[in-house]
Every structure is written in structure tokens, then in C-alpha cells.
Design an enzyme around this catalytic site. Sequence first.
Site, PDB file in Angstrom:
ATOM      1  N   SER A 198       0.820  -4.767  -6.598  1.00  0.00           N
ATOM      2  CA  SER A 198       1.676  -5.104  -6.030  1.00  0.00           C
ATOM      3  C   SER A 198       2.249  -3.097  -5.501  1.00  0.00           C
ATOM      4  O   SER A 198       1.195  -2.853  -4.893  1.00  0.00           O
ATOM      5  CB  SER A 198       3.147  -5.029  -6.913  1.00  0.00           C
ATOM      6  OG  SER A 198       4.404  -5.642  -6.360  1.00  0.00           O
ATOM      7  N   ASP A 217       1.529  -5.817  -1.942  1.00  0.00           N
ATOM      8  CA  ASP A 217       1.435  -7.787  -1.696  1.00  0.00           C
ATOM      9  C   ASP A 217       2.282  -8.665  -1.331  1.00  0.00           C
ATOM     10  O   ASP A 217       2.261  -9.591  -0.695  1.00  0.00           O
ATOM     11  CB  ASP A 217       0.634  -7.749  -3.410  1.00  0.00           C
ATOM     12  CG  ASP A 217       2.937  -8.028  -4.383  1.00  0.00           C
ATOM     13  OD1 ASP A 217       3.392  -7.133  -3.614  1.00  0.00           O
ATOM     14  OD2 ASP A 217       2.268  -9.166  -4.947  1.00  0.00           O
TER      15      ASP A 217
HETATM   16 MG    MG Z   1       4.857  -7.042  -5.026  1.00  0.00          MG
END
Ligand code: MG
Length: 451
Positions: free
Chosen positions: A102, A246
Site C-alpha cells: 500500500s 495500490d
Molecule cells: Mg492502499
Amino acid sequence: MARELIISISGMRGIIGENLTPDLAAAYGAAFGTFLKSTGKSGSVVLGRDSRPSGPMLAAAISAGVTAVGLGVVDLGIVTTPTVGILVRHLGAAGGIVITASHNPIEYNGIKLLLDNGIAPPAPLAEQIRSIYFARSIQYVDSVRCGRTSVYDQPDQVHIDKVVSIVEPDRIASRRRKVVLDSVNGAGGRPGRSLLERLGCEVIPMNLEPTGLFVHTPEPIAENLQGLCGTVRQSGADLGFAQDPDADRLAIVDEQGRYIGEEYTLALCAQWVFGHKKGSAATNLSTSRMIDDIASAAGCSVLRTPVGEAHVAQAMIANHCVIGGEGNGGVIDLRIGPVRDSLVSMAIVLQLMAETNLSLSELVARIPRYTMLKTKFSADQQLARTVLEKARTFFSSARIDSRDGLRFDLPDGWIHLRTSNTEPVMRAIVEASSPESAQKYLDQVMKFCGR
Ligand code: MG
């Protein structure tokens, strides 16, 4: 940030070359496959990754683990996290795996698991997967029954088609918006640009190549987006969008080049959805009160959940919520999928602007303004308990929610105190209708821990 390998209920995260190694990734893939088969699942697992250079290495290792226990792998290549959730359901897969850390820096990578409904496993099931992994009670199959890998080459298209289906693309296109998109060279650049062009926007690209070489610190918060703010101002754009690597989170910059704050992403999306459909929203206990104001003005309601995407998604499904998400810029619309999705947020914000014919700063000005302050401090279990007890006594007149740490709701604001699942720290989030009140609440909390 913790540098050791973390295997929590939301997956595995570690540092490439130090502790997140291909042998562990293969074992984790095999453990997940063994778990899925134990629940009667067969077929394939959908696998996607963000753009980090370590992604192909982990993908190969995880594929080996999954196929070794007899499930197939459908490789999506570089995709956003929500794309994996969508494709799991679209392809009727047994589950999904996302390789991403992330918003964490490039040295990290991680593995997130999804069930066949596209949501992370709830705690009891996640615990089963952990047990299989730690005990290495993996059910390998013989040569003939090994799973196959295949490639699915249109994942973005499936995702974008679903997002476009909930808005009016011609109406948005008629406004001919100029949008700066900063994808930090993560997974969101390619589909983000495609979506915006499909909605008739002129896209000014920033960091859209999925190289995984992050040109600025990747978390989409104000201090990391000065470049985006400047480009919006210089180009005379209508707004700027920033995704995390992401692409499940979205932050927004208004036409004056001002970062409006991630809390507004969900607030603006809720405003549009509630304007068309009465119902409830779900969000976590640390998310701004703005959504409550927007909901009550529209005759709608808000459910609160413990922090974590899976909690929000499960509450949304159970209560048929029309919108949901978290205050970190992660918006969930179940018509697209049960995963936070920056593409959904982009489309809804543009639709809201098209319908109201208002600029982003005008839309923001119509929402009640609060001050939110956040801090975290090291706290072992003993100190955490002490802080919670003192707070419970001091704020005894508040409405108290104890499902995730303690949240105290007061007339002019709220305080949420919770411990981290992954490190010995306590987080304090306060929000109030004035900066002075917010600071007063935060100062009070710091007194509880002796600071
Ligand atoms: Mg993320």
C-alpha cells in the site's frame, strides 16, 4: 514503522531482502490454498500486484505455493487492489491475493488475502490461515493435480466498465474537466488515466508509469503532495487527484491547488450517493463527523465499525449500505466491489461536480468544517489500559463506544483511543468543531499518559 515481518489478520508485510523472502511467500500461498480447499473451494485464485519491483518475485513464489496445493492461479499482473477484489467475483474465483505494501515505502512489500466475496477474511478465518501457515500443515498434491497458471489480460477494462456504469459519462464529459492525476508510479496510473479519459477529462499526467519507483513519499497526505498542488495551480486545472501505490485511497486537490484532506473524499462521495438513494453508510470509528452531518441533512444514517476495511465492508453488506469507506480516502461502493477504490471516488466526485456545476472548493465549503488532530505514542498493554481507564472516568458524560478501543462522543466533537494491532503504540484521534476544542481534547489525552 515496524521493520520486522508482520503476519496479522490482514496479511503479511515485511522488508524485501530482510524478512519477506520467496520461501515464506510460497508457504503463505500454500497455506492460503490449503485453507481455501478445506472450505470446499476449488478452481483458481486471482493474483494481482502493485508496481513495486519486488512484485514479480513474490508473485512467482506465491503462485508456486498455490499451485502446489492444487489450485490454479489467474495472474492479473500490475493492477490496483480493488481490481483484484472485482475480478475475484467477476471470474467466480476461489479467492484473491494482492501483493502490495500500500502506502508504505519501497523497501516494504506485503501479501493481502481475499475470500471469494472479495473481502479480507474475518478474524476467525484469518486465524485459521495463520495456524496452517505457522504449523506448516499444508496439503501438497501430486504432480498430476498441481494447479495451472493463466493470464487474464483485461482486468482494467472490467473494473472501469463497472465504475462508469454508476455515473453519467456523457454528462461528466460535457464539462471537459482538466484533471491532474498523480499516481506516484504505482498501480493506479494506467487505469486511472483510462477512466478519466473515458469520462471526457483532459488528463495532465504526473507519475503514471507503473515502475514502482516512488517519486515522492507515497502516502497521499498533504506534505507529500506539494508537487501535485503546484501543478494544479500552474496548469489551471479543475482539480487534482492523488492515489496511493495500490490505488485504493484517493486524495483531492481543489482548483486553487489546495489539498482538501482525505476525509473529504468519503464525505463528497456520500453527499452524491445520498442525493440519489436514501439508505445508510458504514464507516469506521476514526472517520470524521462530516458524514453524519451529510447523512442527517439527507435523511440518511451512518453505522460505525471498528477500524479496518474488512469491518466496514462486512457492515455494508450486512446492512445493504449505499456507500461506505474510511476517512483515509478509501471509498467503497458495493455496486462495484467491497474494496476501497480510488477509481470509484474519482468518478463520483466528477459526477457530483457535473450535477451541481460547482467547483471543488465550493462543494467543500458547503460541508461543515471540523478540526481533526491525530497522534500516536508508545504504550505497552499496561499503559494502554491506564489511559483508557482514565479517559473513561474523565469523559464519563460522553456517549461511549467500546468496540475498538474507546470512542467518546461529545456535543462538539469526539475522541477515539485505540491500540495498534501490529506495534506497541496507542493512537489518539480527536475531532472538534473548533481548533481550540480539538487541541484541548488532545492535550487532555496526553495528560492521561503522563505527557
Ligand atoms: Mg492502499
